[in-house]
Enzyme design. Structure first.
Site, mmCIF file in Angstrom:
data_model
loop_
_atom_site.group_PDB
_atom_site.id
_atom_site.type_symbol
_atom_site.label_atom_id
_atom_site.label_comp_id
_atom_site.label_asym_id
_atom_site.label_seq_id
_atom_site.Cartn_x
_atom_site.Cartn_y
_atom_site.Cartn_z
ATOM 1 N N SER A 316 -44.400 -0.903 36.226
ATOM 2 C CA SER A 316 -43.759 -1.787 36.582
ATOM 3 C C SER A 316 -42.266 -1.647 36.427
ATOM 4 O O SER A 316 -41.460 -0.753 36.451
ATOM 5 C CB SER A 316 -43.748 -3.228 36.614
ATOM 6 O OG SER A 316 -43.665 -4.479 36.983
ATOM 7 N N ASP A 327 -33.898 10.307 38.875
ATOM 8 C CA ASP A 327 -33.457 10.223 40.264
ATOM 9 C C ASP A 327 -31.738 10.412 39.732
ATOM 10 O O ASP A 327 -31.149 11.566 41.119
ATOM 11 C CB ASP A 327 -33.543 9.447 40.787
ATOM 12 C CG ASP A 327 -35.151 9.349 41.574
ATOM 13 O OD1 ASP A 327 -36.263 9.843 40.506
ATOM 14 O OD2 ASP A 327 -35.879 8.919 42.633
ATOM 15 N N LYS A 341 -47.233 1.065 39.201
ATOM 16 C CA LYS A 341 -47.313 0.291 39.165
ATOM 17 C C LYS A 341 -45.808 -0.772 40.717
ATOM 18 O O LYS A 341 -44.587 -0.718 40.114
ATOM 19 C CB LYS A 341 -47.566 -1.346 38.689
ATOM 20 C CG LYS A 341 -48.125 -2.802 38.878
ATOM 21 C CD LYS A 341 -46.630 -3.787 39.872
ATOM 22 C CE LYS A 341 -47.670 -5.188 39.638
ATOM 23 N NZ LYS A 341 -45.983 -6.187 40.456
#
Length: 456
Positions: A316, A327, A341
């Site tokens: 999460s 990224d 999740k």
């Protein structure tokens, strides 16, 4: 009412003003100290989107089943219980994270996401029908009273802790701030319990901490994302830099077994290490769910290299931070694939004591990838290994100077043995050991700035 989004991990509970989710596999959750979870605040329901009219056949089927249960079920069932069950079934059939929240669940959610509750500050666990103290929280009533790890609570306010009702005993440890309680505690290696009088206080559980692994290299641990996580992490980094008496050369951020937490906290933590770029974006059917969150200038580590440790319990909100740092090429991810999740829950209040926690959006990493059910693959995969001590002493020959009749060297007497790792966790934690080695390699390639700029 201001909208807040709730990111929960494998299991979730919730409460009114703020919300949270339980860690995966929470069967052995501590008693007085609850493991915090994912959370957000209630939001006013939006106008439902237009959809096809309700099928009359489905309505007839529901009323027929309802009538049959009322008439033929072995026990009489009142209408309220049946309607509550129908609501829970309706939401439970959608996905694992949508659910109906009653008063208790909403209170639990508030405690979990704020990281505070009224109690004694003891982490306890049921062991063979007894109440064992795992650890007292720093500067809590329990610690100040001398309760230590390994102690056993045998009586609460004079009533024995019953092996078949330990949950009730655990609940008694909580109460209103200032209310008195007396515990009969059996210290380790003692045969007679002692009575300890305490008063309950508001306990705040830190979700972020850290220490120096070696001079210049910090270990930062975030156990879950609560309202104060960002501030706690900032203070810890500043303290470690002061302790190091120089800017940090790098840091390991440990997000292993982190079940998630508040979306706002995840964004704040991600922002602390990024100079710019997208942190996360969310998309759903309603307009309010379309959001993009970007980092602001200022990096607490001033560009010093980072390694993020993840595993299959990283879920999460923790995955949001890991994905943002990966990224944006800010950190190297090491460990195992994360939980996956990738959905957002919004808490929609029905009245003062009831709410619906509904999945309203998916979230996407800065590269536009949804990690739902896929997780995040680390840059360097690590097996689930553990370090152990040698079964036998190493070979007595470790270098030229150990050979008989070796040629004497001019600087032979100046040879210094490499000291063993001072951090005990490094001696046991394979992943942390590998992370530190990678961090040192990265630090050699990236000279560190002189000072770390702060966020305004």
């Amino acid at each position: 009412m201001v909208q807040r989004l709730l990111l929960s991990s494998l299991f979730l509970c919730a409460v009114a003003p703020v919300f949270a989710d339980e860690p995966p596999g929470g069967a052995s959750a501590p008693a007085d100290v609850k493991a915090p979870i994912d959370a957000q605040a209630p939001v006013a329901p939006a106008a439902p989107p237009k959809s096809a009219p309700l099928d009359l056949g489905d309505i007839r089927a529901f009323t027929a089943v309802y009538s049959l249960v009322k008439q033929a079920y072995v026990d009489d069932v009142d209408d309220h219980r049946l309607m509550q069950a129908a609501i829970r079934g309706l939401l439970g059939g959608l996905d694992p994270h949508s659910e109906y929240l009653g008063k208790e669940q909403m209170e639990d959610l508030t405690e979990d996401t704020t990281g505070s509750y009224a109690g004694l500050g003891i982490e306890v666990l049921q062991v063979d029908g007894s109440l064992k103290v795992i650890a007292p929280i720093d500067d809590s009533p329990a610690e100040r009273a001398g309760i230590k790890a390994g102690d056993t609570i045998v009586r609460i306010d004079g009533k024995p802790v019953q092996a078949d009702d330990v949950d009730s005993a655990i609940a008694q440890l909580r109460g209103k701030p200032g209310s008195p309680i007396t515990l009969s505690v059996l210290h380790e290696k003692q045969t007679t319990p002692v009575d300890i009088a305490l008063k309950r206080e508001v306990i705040r559980v830190a979700s972020a901490g850290g220490r120096l692994l070696e001079p210049g290299y910090a270990y930062l641990r975030v156990s879950q994302f609560q309202a104060e996580t960002g501030a706690q992490l900032r203070k810890r980094i500043e303290r470690l830099a002061a302790e190091n008496k120089a800017p940090l050369r790098g840091a390991v951020l440990d997000l292993r077994s982190n079940p998630g937490g508040l979306l706002t906290a995840a964004i704040e933590v991600g922002d602390e290490f990024l100079e710019g770029g997208v942190i996360v974006s969310t998309r759903g059917r309603i307009k309010d769910s379309e959001m993009t969150f970007r980092a602001t200038p200022g990096d607490l580590l001033a560009g010093a290299p980072m390694v993020v440790l993840v595993d299959n319990g990283t879920a999460s909100a923790a995955e949001i931070v890991a994905g943002a740092l990966k990224d944006n090429h800010r950190a190297l991810l090491m460990g195992r694939r994360t939980f996956g999740k990738g959905s957002v829950q919004t808490v929609l209040p029905l009245d003062a004591e009831h709410a619906v926690k509904l999945t309203t959006a998916r979230y996407y990493t800065p590269s536009g990838i949804s990690i739902q059910a896929a997780g995040i693959q680390p840059d360097i995969a690590l097996a689930d290994l553990a370090l152990s001590e040698r079964d036998s002493d190493p070979s007595p020959i470790v270098g030229e100077r150990d050979l008989r009749n070796h040629l004497k060297g001019a600087n032979e007497g100046n040879a210094v043995e490499t000291p063993p790792a001072a951090d005990r966790d490094l001696q046991r934690d394979y992943a942390l050991n590998e992370a530190l080695n990678a961090l040192k390699a990265l630090a050699l390639r990236a000279p560190h700035a002189a000072a770390a700029p702060g966020k305004g």
